[in-house]
Design a protein around this motif. Structure first.
Motif, PDB file in Angstrom:
ATOM      1  N   PHE A 119       4.701  -6.503   1.658  1.00 24.26           N
ATOM      2  CA  PHE A 119       4.458  -5.501   2.687  1.00 24.26           C
ATOM      3  C   PHE A 119       5.362  -5.722   3.899  1.00 24.26           C
ATOM      4  N   GLU A 120       5.520  -7.006   4.280  1.00 20.07           N
ATOM      5  CA  GLU A 120       6.397  -7.300   5.434  1.00 20.07           C
ATOM      6  C   GLU A 120       7.800  -6.758   5.192  1.00 20.07           C
ATOM      7  N   LYS A 121       8.288  -6.964   3.956  1.00 18.16           N
ATOM      8  CA  LYS A 121       9.631  -6.454   3.640  1.00 18.16           C
ATOM      9  C   LYS A 121       9.676  -4.931   3.743  1.00 18.16           C
ATOM     10  N   ASP A 122       8.670  -4.289   3.139  1.00 17.75           N
ATOM     11  CA  ASP A 122       8.609  -2.827   3.197  1.00 17.75           C
ATOM     12  C   ASP A 122       8.579  -2.357   4.652  1.00 17.75           C
ATOM     13  N   ARG A 123       7.754  -3.027   5.426  1.00 16.70           N
ATOM     14  CA  ARG A 123       7.582  -2.628   6.815  1.00 16.70           C
ATOM     15  C   ARG A 123       8.910  -2.665   7.561  1.00 16.70           C
ATOM     16  N   ASP A 124       9.694  -3.739   7.303  1.00 16.15           N
ATOM     17  CA  ASP A 124      10.974  -3.848   7.994  1.00 16.15           C
ATOM     18  C   ASP A 124      11.904  -2.693   7.623  1.00 16.15           C
ATOM     19  N   ARG A 125      11.641  -2.075   6.486  1.00 15.09           N
ATOM     20  CA  ARG A 125      12.380  -0.864   6.114  1.00 15.09           C
ATOM     21  C   ARG A 125      11.667   0.392   6.616  1.00 15.09           C
ATOM     22  N   GLY A 126      10.614   0.193   7.405  1.00 15.26           N
ATOM     23  CA  GLY A 126       9.896   1.346   7.955  1.00 15.26           C
ATOM     24  C   GLY A 126       8.858   1.948   7.011  1.00 15.26           C
ATOM     25  N   PHE A 180       5.316   1.909   5.609  1.00 15.65           N
ATOM     26  CA  PHE A 180       3.960   1.398   5.813  1.00 15.65           C
ATOM     27  C   PHE A 180       2.999   1.869   4.722  1.00 15.65           C
ATOM     28  N   SER A 181       3.539   2.457   3.668  1.00 18.02           N
ATOM     29  CA  SER A 181       2.661   3.174   2.731  1.00 18.02           C
ATOM     30  C   SER A 181       1.649   2.279   2.030  1.00 18.02           C
ATOM     31  N   ALA A 182       1.957   0.988   1.878  1.00 23.10           N
ATOM     32  CA  ALA A 182       1.023   0.120   1.158  1.00 23.10           C
ATOM     33  C   ALA A 182      -0.162  -0.304   2.020  1.00 23.10           C
ATOM     34  N   LEU A 183      -0.073  -0.056   3.316  1.00 21.90           N
ATOM     35  CA  LEU A 183      -1.055  -0.633   4.236  1.00 21.90           C
ATOM     36  C   LEU A 183      -2.509  -0.207   3.974  1.00 21.90           C
ATOM     37  N   PRO A 184      -2.789   1.087   3.808  1.00 21.17           N
ATOM     38  CA  PRO A 184      -4.205   1.457   3.626  1.00 21.17           C
ATOM     39  C   PRO A 184      -4.829   0.725   2.435  1.00 21.17           C
ATOM     40  N   LEU A 239      -3.807  -2.061   1.030  1.00 21.75           N
ATOM     41  CA  LEU A 239      -3.846  -3.489   1.309  1.00 21.75           C
ATOM     42  C   LEU A 239      -5.022  -3.829   2.225  1.00 21.75           C
ATOM     43  N   HIS A 240      -5.235  -2.973   3.201  1.00 19.63           N
ATOM     44  CA  HIS A 240      -6.336  -3.197   4.132  1.00 19.63           C
ATOM     45  C   HIS A 240      -7.677  -3.087   3.416  1.00 19.63           C
ATOM     46  N   ALA A 241      -7.813  -2.061   2.601  1.00 20.22           N
ATOM     47  CA  ALA A 241      -9.075  -1.867   1.876  1.00 20.22           C
ATOM     48  C   ALA A 241      -9.326  -3.021   0.911  1.00 20.22           C
ATOM     49  N   LEU A 242      -8.288  -3.405   0.202  1.00 21.33           N
ATOM     50  CA  LEU A 242      -8.441  -4.470  -0.785  1.00 21.33           C
ATOM     51  C   LEU A 242      -8.770  -5.804  -0.120  1.00 21.33           C
ATOM     52  N   SER A 243      -8.050  -6.099   0.954  1.00 12.78           N
ATOM     53  CA  SER A 243      -8.272  -7.395   1.596  1.00 12.78           C
ATOM     54  C   SER A 243      -9.657  -7.465   2.231  1.00 12.78           C
ATOM     55  N   SER A 244     -10.170  -6.328   2.692  1.00  8.65           N
ATOM     56  CA  SER A 244     -11.533  -6.318   3.259  1.00  8.65           C
ATOM     57  C   SER A 244     -12.545  -6.703   2.185  1.00  8.65           C
TER      58      SER A 244
END
Ligand code: FAD
Ligand code: FAD
Lengths: 652, 652
Positions: free
Chosen positions: A354-361, A363-367, A369-374
């Motif tokens: 995700f960090e790598k993706d984010r650096d490319r702008g 953020f699509s994996a975030l929702p 990732l957030h749901a899963l990690s919760s």
């Protein structure tokens, strides 16, 4: 008993050392862990021989000494941060610096402006100040929007006035706050005068507040602080309370990276990307919790499995000391310890991606990732907290002794189900995502990531869907066992969506009464989803045992039967397969716990010693108990003697 | 918060006071309980304000002082033994006298000869000696036949030589043994020279041994004693260890009521009735444990239900603070607390009836009573131990504070699953009885008592058997809910019998490998049986909730579906009914816990206070924490100051 354990080790059908290297990141890392353990055991602050005998005050002081000792070592020997973290995990003595390291510094780094970082970081790293993170209040924990502490901007003096308007606004719980911290990041409602001359409430924001005088360590004027008293565990940490009576701090000490108040009193709200950044931090923290859940459960299982291997009770015949009920508890826990360990690694990998993706702008994996990690935060901490206690009970009476290491392990762990997001609340985050994803799928929007199986929900949940299991051993196959978990997960999400829809009068309401009236089904959906994800992360017969055990215990099997997904004979086959797996795994039990590579220093357990000499261990450790300081004990002179000696003793 | 609780009380739809009188044995008894609580709170030894802050040594001394204080009060005010027991339960501070009162005296009364009673009872009642009961050894607990301590008869001197031949023979766990007891009943293998001149081992027998010098309280020569160190809980009791190096005691001090060794060294074995008498004692002890499980769970539920009623977290709208997940945890626990309370009464009644039968020479009820009390000991202590922890978790962060009362309650209770017969072992006793009973039924021998439903096992388990439930609300009917529990119980016993038969190659083997390899199914059968029995003891909607919750959680529903006893739509109806019951019971929650009539003095909980003023309670109690003795805390001078003051502070 030592020979019993040696015998057990011979039964392993795999290369324990190879697995141990793999689990520990290679031979070098494993060796380092053991080398550090030896070094630490010899320091005054790392020595554990009296750890179970300390008073609350001694625990508090000891925890601090240990943290400072490690801090010193890192500096003097130029160790890496990773080495420092390894030492902290081995010394295993949380203290008044926990929040300084874990929350105060990271918050300044992530939420402080460049100037704030330049000012505060040297003070933090040089230990000129010690910080904590004060969010929770007496009356408000989970419900953050309800926080009552206020920070009111005073244009005249360019200061914030921090105040606790009510009793329930008292900060309560922050670690290190009681007697250690000199500073705190205080979450308070930001109040700024609006253009209309009325005070406007901008909701909770973070402020750096000095709490204690730097020379006397006494609370500053207007600041009331104290320790909140003893807890179930974690007593070496001085969790504290704190209230403010109109305490002023300079404008510059609001955390200003994302939102600001200008000198003239204009509020600059955070950009939308801010919430994304804070979600990302949470994902990281939760990945760490999952990893930690694995290593903690590994400790408990190491102790209990080794002890079970030597507990003979002079059984008449050797074979007779194998008790199915103990194995049926311990082997699934062993499988779970592996599952959690692998899951922690997998989550860290997802986060790095995700960090790598984010650096490319991106953020699509975030929702997802957030749901899963919760959900995984919740499910993994539940498994570990309950698993330690289950493992402890398999040790019979000796498991009740603190010298077994298990009581302290449990008491120092179980708060993980409550903090960093209460587990039920975490599950509800995941459930919200799942229910939305399913609704999306039904209106033609595909979902990717861990919930992608919902794309096929229609066929998965069709009346004719059937498990492909046709024999006992079929249940060992990943697609059969995993398929059953998948079906259970899809079904649970569909069921939760259905009750929620009904409660909302045909509308999916994600808050208010309809939502709160349906939390049981939602939590069930999140758990079922996480069990399926956990199962996917690891291989072989351990995974199958994990799956079948989850289905048998968690009511999943009832759901599958109710659905007709599994028939009576398939269910019977599942249970037989479960028993066969237990028997098949049994010879590898000790090998699998040995592979975790946990030093005796870490275990600090008379029952879990690597050499199996448990009874000698119990006796030796007990000899040091403070009650044994004198032969006659602390009640003799003042209490017992006056009673026992009051009567004529001639008759004895 | 106090008003919230007052509001809640208004919602009750029944007469709380009437129920409270009924539960407490009438108005007079309830008033006495509260009067005693007031009196005890004012004594130095009964005051609880510092109870959560004590060191291990202080706890030990405090527990003894409390026991002696009550002892003194009983004497000086001529109170009855029942009053004394009530006081002990209110003061709730187990100590070094537990085993003197609970095991030493009763053993002398039940197993000592008339002469022995005449000699020892005055010493016991006058507290000239303090005794304990030493059975468990380092290496042997459950497996009593494995005990290694020996008592060898020396004809020459007419003495027994008590000896611990190995490390694992060291006695370990006896309460009060560490530093308090002067005497112990020691269970040791009796060794007597046979007519052939060879030593014969007659197995474990009881011996009264003096351990400490009466004037100095030091261990006698040859006796090694100590405290076993800190435990998960119960730390006010000095559980101890003990080993003997050829210690001699007079022949008269073997417990001689049932078996004897004559002066010339002839062993007289006990009459067969002896084992019946000791079974009867066990039934009594277990009835007491069940009763106690009910009152302990009532305490936990009182605290958590009251706290849930006032925990608002400033919710936006009043209705929004009702969380289904909390209610779904707490209401079934509330039902269970009632079930256990009634079951305890019912078991006591069964025991009294048995006493009457016995006096007429009728022992026929004993096997059933023994089997039932074993299983119920296990099931009820499991429900309570796990229930306290579940209730604690519904309290979020504040439940982790010792000031909530819940951590200490759990830690002082959970050993009940291990002692007085480990729960799994207890379940296996019950399972053995059930499987034998079923085999009997199948060969034409009817069974009476709690397992009488097995007489109809053939039709109950016939392929076509179906639950009569045809609607959601049907599941509230005792015969439907109870019928499902009954079916689950019959099925579990049949399943256990089947796997056991298969493992024994067509023979029912009640020991050895076949038995040990099938303990999981056997334990399941015992649990299912006990759940059914528990359900039968109480009435109305609480009973239905208990039944449905048991079926949903325990995997019972899966079994019923697998059997085709319940179809998919019936299962769905069951779950809907479960939810409706939760909603229907909700308004009575506070009323039902109030009805237990537990004084604040007993609860000793900031969260469970009758007036609901929980936040004030937390603050007030925390103020007394020893860490708060100074503002700067115990680490300032020696630990923090050197670090924090080491650097120039100009920058702050
Ligand atoms: C050892 C320990 C250390 C801590 N350290 C810190 C610290 O350093 N700094 C700090 O600021 N705080 C700290 N905390 C506080 C911690 O963050 C909170 O206790 C935690 O967030 C839970 O909130 P709560 O106590 O308000 O629980 P509550 O929210 O009151 O939970 C009570 C019950 O309600 C349920 N519940 C609550 N909300 C919902 C919902 N919306 N839906 C469904 N169910 C719900 C929960 O599942 C739980 O069963 C610490 C707590 C502990 C135990
Ligand atoms: C707080 C406390 C106070 C105590 N006080 C006293 C006292 O005053 N005097 C005294 O003499 N003793 C005392 N004891 C000891 C207590 O009686 C034993 O701990 C208890 O009987 C359990 O035996 P164990 O420890 O040998 O457990 P184990 O038998 O070693 O149990 C280990 C595991 O094996 C399982 N298991 C054991 N046997 C079987 C079987 N046959 N079939 C299936 N599963 C089995 C158990 O379920 C458990 O999970 C005390 C214990 C505690 C914890």
């Amino acid at each position: 008993p030592s020979e019993d354990l040696a015998q057990e080790r011979k039964r392993a059908t795999f290369d324990v050392q190879e697995l141990s290297y793999a689990l520990n990141g290679g031979k070098e890392m494993l060796d380092k862990k053991h080398r550090f353990a030896e070094i630490l055991a010899k320091t005054t602050w790392g020595d554990k021989s009296r750890r179970y005998f300390l008073t609350r005050e001694e625990e508090y002081v000891g925890g601090l000494r240990a943290a400072l000792g490690i801090w010193e070592k890192i500096k003097s020997e130029g160790l890496s941060l990773e080495d420092g973290a390894l030492m902290r995990s081995l010394v295993d003595f949380p203290g008044g610096l926990e929040l300084h390291i874990g929350m105060f510094i990271p918050s300044i780094m992530s939420q402080g402006s460049k100037e704030q970082q330049a000012k505060w970081m040297p003070l933090c790293m040089g230990l000129q100040i010690i910080g904590t993170y004060a969010q929770t209040e007496l009356g408000h924990g989970t419900f953050i929007r309800g926080l009552e502490t206020t920070a009111t901007y005073d244009k005249q003096t360019q200061e914030f006035v921090i105040h606790s308007p009510t009793l329930t606004a008292t900060k309560w719980w922050p670690g290190g706050l009681g007697k250690t911290a000199t500073h705190a990041i205080v979450m308070a409602r930001l109040m700024v005068e609006g253009p209309d001359g009325r005070m406007k409430d901008h909701g909770p924001h973070g402020f750096i507040a000095q709490l204690r005088d730097m020379d006397t360590h006494l609370p500053l004027p207007g600041v009331t602080i104290g320790d909140i008293g003893p807890k179930l565990g974690f007593n070496s940490v001085d969790n504290g309370y704190l209230s403010f009576d109109h305490v002023r701090i300079p404008r510059e000490d609001m955390l200003m990276r994302f939102s600001q108040v200008t000198p003239e009193g204009r509020y600059v709200p955070p950009p939308p990307s801010n919430s994304k950044a804070s979600y990302a931090t949470m994902v990281f923290v939760r990945a760490d919790i999952v990893k930690n859940a694995g290593s903690t459960l590994a400790r408990a299982v190491t102790i209990a499995v080794r002890y079970a291997a030597v507990r003979r009770q002079t059984a008449p015949a050797p074979g007779e000391r194998e008790l199915q009920n103990c194995a049926a508890t311990l082997l699934p826990l062993l499988a779970a310890a592996y599952a959690l360990t692998f899951m922690g690694d997998a989550m860290m990998a997802m986060y790095r991606q995700f960090e790598k993706d984010r650096d490319r702008g991106d953020f699509s994996a975030l929702p997802e990732l957030h749901a899963l990690s919760s959900g995984l935060k919740a499910v993994c901490t539940w498994i570990t907290a309950d698993g330690i206690e289950e493992a402890r009970r398999t040790c019979g009476g000796h498991g009740f002794s603190r010298l077994s290491g298990l009581p302290t392990l449990h008491q120092g762990y179980v708060q993980n189900v409550t903090w960093e997001g209460d587990n039920n609340v975490m599950c509800l985050q995941t459930a919200r995502y799942l229910i939305k994803a399913l609704a999306g799928v039904r209106s033609g929007k595909a979902v990717s990531g861990s919930a992608d199986y919902l794309n096929a929900a229609a066929s998965e949940l069709a009346p004719g869907a059937r498990s492909p299991a046709t024999c006992d051993a079929c249940w060992e196959q990943p697609d059969v066992a995993g398929g059953a978990l998948r079906h259970a997960a899809a079904r649970a999400t569909a069921a939760a969506a259905e009750t929620l829809l009904a409660a909302g009068g045909g509308r999916l309401a994600f808050e208010g009464k309809p939502w709160n009236d349906n939390t049981v089904e939602s939590i069930r959906a999140a758990k079922a989803h996480c069990a399926y994800v956990l199962h996917r992360t690891f291989l072989d017969s351990l995974a199958a045992l994990f799956a079948l055990d989850t289905l048998e215990r968690g009511g999943g099997l009832a759901a599958l039967l109710e659905d007709g997904f599994v028939g009576a004979s398939q269910a019977a086959a599942l249970r037989r397969c479960h028993r066969q797996l237990l028997a098949a795994l049994r010879p590898n039990a000790v090998g699998l716990v040995d592979a975790f590579g946990l030093p005796d220093y870490l275990l600090n357990s008379a029952l879990g010693r690597e050499d199996g000499d448990v009874y000698r261990g119990l006796l030796d450790m007990a000899a040091a108990s403070p009650l044994n300081a004198t032969q006659e004990g602390p009640a003799w002179e003042g209490v017992l003697k006056p009673v026992l000696a009051a009567q004529p003793r001639s008759r004895l």
